[in-house]
Design a protein around this motif. Structure first.
Motif, PDB file in Angstrom:
ATOM      1  N   GLN A  42     -13.043  11.042  12.268  1.00  0.00           N
ATOM      2  CA  GLN A  42     -14.154  10.081  12.239  1.00  0.00           C
ATOM      3  C   GLN A  42     -15.276  10.564  13.150  1.00  0.00           C
ATOM      4  OE1 GLN A  42     -14.164   6.730  10.556  1.00  0.00           O
ATOM      5  NE2 GLN A  42     -16.302   7.227  10.872  1.00  0.00           N
ATOM      6  N   LEU A  43     -14.929  11.038  14.343  1.00  0.00           N
ATOM      7  CA  LEU A  43     -15.933  11.549  15.280  1.00  0.00           C
ATOM      8  C   LEU A  43     -16.699  12.715  14.664  1.00  0.00           C
ATOM      9  CD1 LEU A  43     -17.110  11.474  18.177  1.00  0.00           C
ATOM     10  CD2 LEU A  43     -15.301  13.083  18.809  1.00  0.00           C
ATOM     11  N   ALA A  44     -15.976  13.647  14.051  1.00  0.00           N
ATOM     12  CA  ALA A  44     -16.627  14.801  13.408  1.00  0.00           C
ATOM     13  C   ALA A  44     -17.561  14.333  12.298  1.00  0.00           C
ATOM     14  CB  ALA A  44     -15.575  15.761  12.850  1.00  0.00           C
ATOM     15  N   PHE A  45     -17.118  13.361  11.527  1.00  0.00           N
ATOM     16  CA  PHE A  45     -17.923  12.856  10.433  1.00  0.00           C
ATOM     17  C   PHE A  45     -19.209  12.172  10.931  1.00  0.00           C
ATOM     18  CE2 PHE A  45     -19.303   9.992   7.123  1.00  0.00           C
ATOM     19  CZ  PHE A  45     -19.159  10.743   5.968  1.00  0.00           C
ATOM     20  N   ASP A  46     -19.079  11.428  12.033  1.00  0.00           N
ATOM     21  CA  ASP A  46     -20.195  10.628  12.535  1.00  0.00           C
ATOM     22  C   ASP A  46     -21.231  11.401  13.333  1.00  0.00           C
ATOM     23  OD1 ASP A  46     -19.104   8.382  11.359  1.00  0.00           O
ATOM     24  OD2 ASP A  46     -18.189   7.644  13.214  1.00  0.00           O
TER      25      ASP A  46
END
Length: 119
Positions: free
Chosen positions: A113-117
């Protein structure tokens, strides 16, 4: 995700276990948001609408190896086997080896999620 001809060169001959891990990983990313999966010469890139957010660098006999390129070192984790700074850059590659589908746990999903955001 339907593999195209260039993607099939990465997936051909891989064990059913490895293919299941790869497809599970991509499916979990797609639950977070839309991703594009594209082969390069030596690895498979995963991108959101803005940038490359992860790389599948190896499809082994019974695992997949994924690298997340973050702008800082996340050392408080239990999932990455190695974190290394790219020389001369503010990029820290976080290396994840997935051996079983349940290796994609809450901690890994948080980093996905962090990578995506991140922009």
């Amino acid at each position: 995700m339907q593999p195209d001809n260039s993607m099939s060169q990465f997936l051909t001959g891989k064990s059913p276990h490895t293919l299941a891990l790869f497809h599970h990983f991509i499916n979990e990313f797609e639950k977070i948001g839309p991703v594009t999966v594209e082969p390069t010469k030596t690895m498979i890139g995963i991108s959101n609408a803005h940038k490359r957010i992860a790389w599948v660098t190896q499809l082994g006999k019974n695992f997949i190896h994924v690298v997340f390129p973050f702008k800082q070192h996340y050392d408080d984790n239990m999932c990455f086997q190695k974190v290394g700074q790219v020389p001369g850059q503010q990029q820290f590659n976080h290396h994840l080896r997935i051996l079983n589908t349940d290796d994609i746990n809450e901690e890994v999903l948080g980093f996905m999620q962090l990578a995506f955001d991140l922009e």
